[in-house]
Design a protein around this motif. Structure first.
Motif, PDB file in Angstrom:
ATOM      1  N   VAL A 204       0.600  -1.144  -0.170  1.00  0.00           N
ATOM      2  CA  VAL A 204       0.028   0.071   0.119  1.00  0.00           C
ATOM      3  C   VAL A 204       0.941   1.137  -0.131  1.00  0.00           C
ATOM      4  N   GLY A 205       0.221   2.428  -0.421  1.00  0.00           N
ATOM      5  CA  GLY A 205       1.113   3.582  -0.395  1.00  0.00           C
ATOM      6  C   GLY A 205       2.356   3.663  -1.122  1.00  0.00           C
ATOM      7  N   LEU A 206       3.171   4.192  -0.369  1.00  0.00           N
ATOM      8  CA  LEU A 206       4.877   4.242  -0.853  1.00  0.00           C
ATOM      9  C   LEU A 206       5.170   2.951  -1.594  1.00  0.00           C
ATOM     10  N   TRP A 207       4.863   2.032  -0.809  1.00  0.00           N
ATOM     11  CA  TRP A 207       5.703   0.627  -1.238  1.00  0.00           C
ATOM     12  C   TRP A 207       4.544   0.228  -2.563  1.00  0.00           C
ATOM     13  N   ARG A 208       3.381   0.213  -2.666  1.00  0.00           N
ATOM     14  CA  ARG A 208       2.721  -0.162  -3.827  1.00  0.00           C
ATOM     15  C   ARG A 208       3.471   0.767  -5.117  1.00  0.00           C
ATOM     16  N   ARG A 209       3.655   1.931  -4.811  1.00  0.00           N
ATOM     17  CA  ARG A 209       4.032   2.787  -5.955  1.00  0.00           C
ATOM     18  C   ARG A 209       5.459   2.283  -6.555  1.00  0.00           C
ATOM     19  N   ARG A 210       6.349   1.850  -5.505  1.00  0.00           N
ATOM     20  CA  ARG A 210       7.580   1.402  -5.803  1.00  0.00           C
ATOM     21  C   ARG A 210       7.554  -0.089  -6.191  1.00  0.00           C
ATOM     22  N   MET A 211       6.970  -0.864  -5.398  1.00  0.00           N
ATOM     23  CA  MET A 211       7.222  -2.330  -5.608  1.00  0.00           C
ATOM     24  C   MET A 211       6.339  -2.925  -6.572  1.00  0.00           C
ATOM     25  N   ILE A 212       5.030  -2.286  -6.769  1.00  0.00           N
ATOM     26  CA  ILE A 212       4.203  -2.725  -7.861  1.00  0.00           C
ATOM     27  C   ILE A 212       4.196  -2.037  -8.973  1.00  0.00           C
ATOM     28  N   ASP A 213       4.004  -0.737  -8.820  1.00  0.00           N
ATOM     29  CA  ASP A 213       4.158   0.183  -9.946  1.00  0.00           C
ATOM     30  C   ASP A 213       5.681   0.129 -10.667  1.00  0.00           C
ATOM     31  N   GLY A 214       6.691  -0.065  -9.975  1.00  0.00           N
ATOM     32  CA  GLY A 214       8.011   0.127 -10.276  1.00  0.00           C
ATOM     33  C   GLY A 214       8.363   1.593 -10.396  1.00  0.00           C
ATOM     34  N   ALA A 215       7.898   2.444  -9.614  1.00  0.00           N
ATOM     35  CA  ALA A 215       8.249   3.997  -9.962  1.00  0.00           C
ATOM     36  C   ALA A 215       9.279   4.389  -8.770  1.00  0.00           C
ATOM     37  N   TRP A 216      10.001   5.240  -9.198  1.00  0.00           N
ATOM     38  CA  TRP A 216      11.179   5.903  -8.370  1.00  0.00           C
ATOM     39  C   TRP A 216      10.198   7.046  -7.667  1.00  0.00           C
ATOM     40  N   CYS A 217      10.044   6.956  -6.324  1.00  0.00           N
ATOM     41  CA  CYS A 217       9.116   8.128  -5.943  1.00  0.00           C
ATOM     42  C   CYS A 217       9.457   8.412  -4.534  1.00  0.00           C
ATOM     43  N   VAL A 218       9.455   9.712  -4.040  1.00  0.00           N
ATOM     44  CA  VAL A 218       9.825  10.194  -2.901  1.00  0.00           C
ATOM     45  C   VAL A 218       8.904   9.808  -1.651  1.00  0.00           C
ATOM     46  N   ALA A 219       9.303   9.454  -0.461  1.00  0.00           N
ATOM     47  CA  ALA A 219       8.505   9.442   0.474  1.00  0.00           C
ATOM     48  C   ALA A 219       8.180  10.676   1.307  1.00  0.00           C
ATOM     49  N   GLU A 220       7.065  10.902   1.252  1.00  0.00           N
ATOM     50  CA  GLU A 220       6.560  12.417   1.723  1.00  0.00           C
ATOM     51  C   GLU A 220       5.184  12.186   2.360  1.00  0.00           C
ATOM     52  N   GLY A 221       4.699  13.238   3.205  1.00  0.00           N
ATOM     53  CA  GLY A 221       3.635  13.376   3.903  1.00  0.00           C
ATOM     54  C   GLY A 221       3.605  12.176   4.879  1.00  0.00           C
ATOM     55  N   ALA A 222       2.280  12.087   5.345  1.00  0.00           N
ATOM     56  CA  ALA A 222       1.692  11.239   6.491  1.00  0.00           C
ATOM     57  C   ALA A 222       2.266   9.662   5.899  1.00  0.00           C
ATOM     58  N   ILE A 223       2.980   9.015   6.968  1.00  0.00           N
ATOM     59  CA  ILE A 223       3.498   7.525   6.636  1.00  0.00           C
ATOM     60  C   ILE A 223       2.108   6.698   6.528  1.00  0.00           C
ATOM     61  N   TYR A 224       1.301   6.716   7.580  1.00  0.00           N
ATOM     62  CA  TYR A 224       0.148   5.961   7.434  1.00  0.00           C
ATOM     63  C   TYR A 224      -1.232   6.806   6.945  1.00  0.00           C
ATOM     64  N   ILE A 351       7.539  -0.355   8.967  1.00  0.00           N
ATOM     65  CA  ILE A 351       6.616   0.485   8.611  1.00  0.00           C
ATOM     66  C   ILE A 351       5.734  -0.218   7.519  1.00  0.00           C
ATOM     67  N   ARG A 352       6.226  -0.645   6.490  1.00  0.00           N
ATOM     68  CA  ARG A 352       5.424  -1.531   5.577  1.00  0.00           C
ATOM     69  C   ARG A 352       4.432  -2.542   6.211  1.00  0.00           C
ATOM     70  N   SER A 353       5.162  -3.094   7.125  1.00  0.00           N
ATOM     71  CA  SER A 353       4.202  -4.280   7.900  1.00  0.00           C
ATOM     72  C   SER A 353       3.031  -3.606   8.513  1.00  0.00           C
ATOM     73  N   VAL A 354       3.334  -2.442   9.190  1.00  0.00           N
ATOM     74  CA  VAL A 354       2.263  -1.920  10.129  1.00  0.00           C
ATOM     75  C   VAL A 354       1.120  -1.270   8.888  1.00  0.00           C
ATOM     76  N   ALA A 355       1.833  -0.508   7.783  1.00  0.00           N
ATOM     77  CA  ALA A 355       0.865   0.031   6.625  1.00  0.00           C
ATOM     78  C   ALA A 355       0.078  -1.033   6.193  1.00  0.00           C
ATOM     79  N   ALA A 356       0.616  -2.173   5.830  1.00  0.00           N
ATOM     80  CA  ALA A 356      -0.195  -3.231   5.040  1.00  0.00           C
ATOM     81  C   ALA A 356      -1.318  -3.955   6.153  1.00  0.00           C
ATOM     82  N   LEU A 357      -1.126  -3.947   7.443  1.00  0.00           N
ATOM     83  CA  LEU A 357      -2.084  -4.437   8.174  1.00  0.00           C
ATOM     84  C   LEU A 357      -3.317  -3.337   8.393  1.00  0.00           C
ATOM     85  N   LEU A 358      -2.906  -2.031   8.524  1.00  0.00           N
ATOM     86  CA  LEU A 358      -3.834  -1.105   8.638  1.00  0.00           C
ATOM     87  C   LEU A 358      -4.694  -1.078   7.198  1.00  0.00           C
TER      88      LEU A 358
END
Length: 424
Positions: A204-224, A351-358
């Motif tokens: 989800v979120g940042l990791w979806r954009r990077r790991m699924i979409d394959g995008a180089w994107c910045v981590a910004e804003g709220a983590i969750y 953080i990715r583990s928590v985000a995925a669960l949420l």
């Protein structure tokens, strides 16, 4: 021995293998997109054609990741056919043999790993998860590739667009002897639509954009950014079948401990919280006092739905302690506190583990955990770290949030295998 026509390779994989003749060759993009198989095949072909001078090295975050990501696939006959018999390695050893050639395995967890390359002359190098190795190690490795025709092969998932690998190398491909290939999930012909859908749902979120979409994107804003009090905060707890504790140690900063329970419905629940803020109370506590307070909190806690005849007290299976709190762990041991473990502190993975669960509504927080509830909405990425090409949380009001990350990620091997038990 190696017939590419018989392997289930995509056109992009075949093209990248055939064109991986630059000094630096990089495969980057989504997880499970086929980049690792393509890069390993390119490496094996290079080993088969390599001359006798210069070493061959495979580098990665650790020896264990090299074994898991590189050597185990190469030894899989279903993937590589007869070639698999020509890859030998004893688990834990720092060398392997590929097609009769000795290959040196080098872990690069921190900047000290650079010293392992000093004096080395290499003709072939392979780097697994390149964004996770230190820049100095990468630079030194390139300097060691001094044999004529030497090549480096590397794979990575995307990171920040300001990461040194992106800005100094990938973005300058036209100036360097470098070729790169960007892979997406659609480039792996062996994945079923059902698997792709399941995999995409895990990020989800940042990791979806990077790991699924394959995008180089910045981590910004709220983590969750998926956090929603209406969805994630509860006033009642189900029956809990097991408990763990995660704690973030603080002396001048707040000390935060969270009681995490696994419900009979398969979800995780933050059941209770104990905090001490020395600045707010104007009273510091020693390690011995913290230990006594932690034990008292657990001895007095009672499930809200428990009857009056149910004695208080809970014994967590494990207590995951802030890795920097060595003195406090020693105090707990001295006090006979059972089940102490060093918390897993892989920040991004936690953080990715928590985000995925949420995101999946598999992690809920009891309304009594006011410190955690205050912190989660403001738990944000550090913009200064982002400018440096790093992913790091802003170190402000993060103590209960860190305790949550510790206990959730440290127990991931437990709750991940129980995912299919969740009731909806």
């Amino acid at each position: 021995m190696l017939d590419l026509d018989r392997l289930p390779l995509s056109r992009k994989q075949l093209r990248s293998i055939g064109r991986a003749t630059a000094r630096i060759n990089v495969w980057h993009g989504s997880v499970r997109s086929g980049k690792t198989i393509a890069s390993l095949l390119a490496l094996v072909i290079a080993v088969a054609n390599a001359g006798p001078s210069g070493l061959i090295v495979i580098c990665g975050r650790s020896l264990q990741t090299i074994e898991r990501n590189c050597l185990e696939p190469l030894q899989d006959a279903a993937l590589f056919g007869p070639l698999a018999r020509h890859v030998q390695h004893t688990r834990g050893a720092t060398t392997a043999t590929i097609l009769g050639r000795t290959v040196h395995l080098i872990g690069a967890a921190d900047t000290r790993a650079e010293g392992r390359l000093r004096g080395l002359t290499a003709q072939l190098a392979y780097v697994d998860e390149a964004t996770l190795v230190p820049e100095g190690f990468w630079t030194q490795l390139l300097a060691r590739l001094s044999v004529p025709g030497a090549r480096l092969y590397a794979t990575t998932n995307p990171d920040s667009p300001r990461h040194w690998l992106k800005t100094t190398y990938l973005d300058r491909a036209g100036e360097l002897n470098l070729r790169s290939w960007h892979f997406k999930l659609s480039d792996n012909p062996s994945l079923s639509p059902e698997y792709v859908a399941d995999l995409a749902a895990e990020y989800v979120g940042l990791w979806r954009r990077r790991m699924i979409d394959g995008a180089w994107c910045v981590a910004e804003g709220a983590i969750y950014d998926m956090w929603d009090e209406a969805r994630h905060v509860i006033d009642t707890l189900p029956e809990i079948c097991r408990y763990w504790v995660g704690l973030d140690y603080g002396t001048t900063n707040p000390f935060a401990a969270l009681l995490l329970g696994e419900g009979v419905d398969g979800r995780l629940y933050v059941c209770s919280e104990w905090r001490h803020d020395s600045r707010a109370t104007h009273r510091s506590m020693t390690d011995a006092q913290y230990s006594a307070a932690l034990r008292k909190w657990l001895a007095n806690w009672r499930h809200p739905a428990a009857g009056p005849d149910t004695p208080p007290g809970i014994a967590p299976e494990w207590t995951f302690v802030d890795p920097s709190a060595a003195s406090f762990s020693t105090q707990l041991w001295a006090d006979g506190y059972p089940g102490i473990a060093r918390a897993s502190n892989e920040v991004a993975d936690g953080i990715r583990s928590v985000a995925a669960l949420l995101a999946a509504d598999r992690l809920l927080v009891h309304e009594s955990c006011v410190g955690l509830l205050d912190e989660l909405p403001g738990y944000s990425w550090d913009s200064k770290a982002t400018e440096r090409g790093e992913d790091a949380p802003l170190k402000v009001d993060d103590h209960s949030a860190d305790a949550l990350r510790y206990v959730v990620h440290s127990t991931a091997h437990e709750w991940r295998r129980n995912t299919h038990h969740v009731q909806t």
